[in-house]
Design a protein around this motif. Structure first.
Motif: not given
Length: 142
Positions: A29-56
């Protein structure tokens, strides 16, 4: 207290995907969303998020020990080049082809590409053609 800013659309506040391997998903997602100009907003040990997308991870307390299952997410792209960059970045970072960039029959000007993410989700980037938006997004500061 720190100030936070969120960017939201009108219908979806957020979507959570629960994945088997959060690091593999983050790379994808960092690569695919980065290609669309959307950065990863935050990262934790068991999650990350970008705008409306939260992945855990499945072990995250928010996941309740269960994967989400297969979903289809479509991300907005600014033009044909962004769709193509998304597709290439997705394939280069653990995704597999599910439809190369090209016109689709959904409506005139619908240009999209589809990549299967590391957990089997169908991830799309779509450009709907020339259009005028009233705003790029809604900015929420708190």
């Amino acid at each position: 207290m720190e100030t936070n800013e969120l960017y939201r659309g009108r219908l979806i506040d957020h979507i959570q995907l629960v994945v088997q391997d959060v690091e593999a998903s983050r790379r994808f997602y960092e690569a695919a969303l980065g290609a669309l100009g959307i950065p990863i907003g935050g990262v934790g040990d068991d999650y990350f998020w970008a705008d409306e997308l939260f992945v855990s991870s499945v072990s995250s307390p928010a996941a309740l020990g269960r994967l989400t299952g297969r979903v289809h997410l479509a991300f907005q792209a600014q033009d044909h080049a962004a769709v193509e960059a998304f597709y290439d970045a997705g394939l280069a970072n653990g995704g597999s082809d599910n439809g190369a960039p090209g016109e689709r029959p959904y409506h005139p000007g619908y240009f999209a590409a589809f990549v299967i993410d590391p957990d089997g989700n169908n991830i799309e980037a779509v450009y709907h053609g020339e259009a005028k938006k009233s705003a790029d997004s809604i900015r929420i500061t708190f």
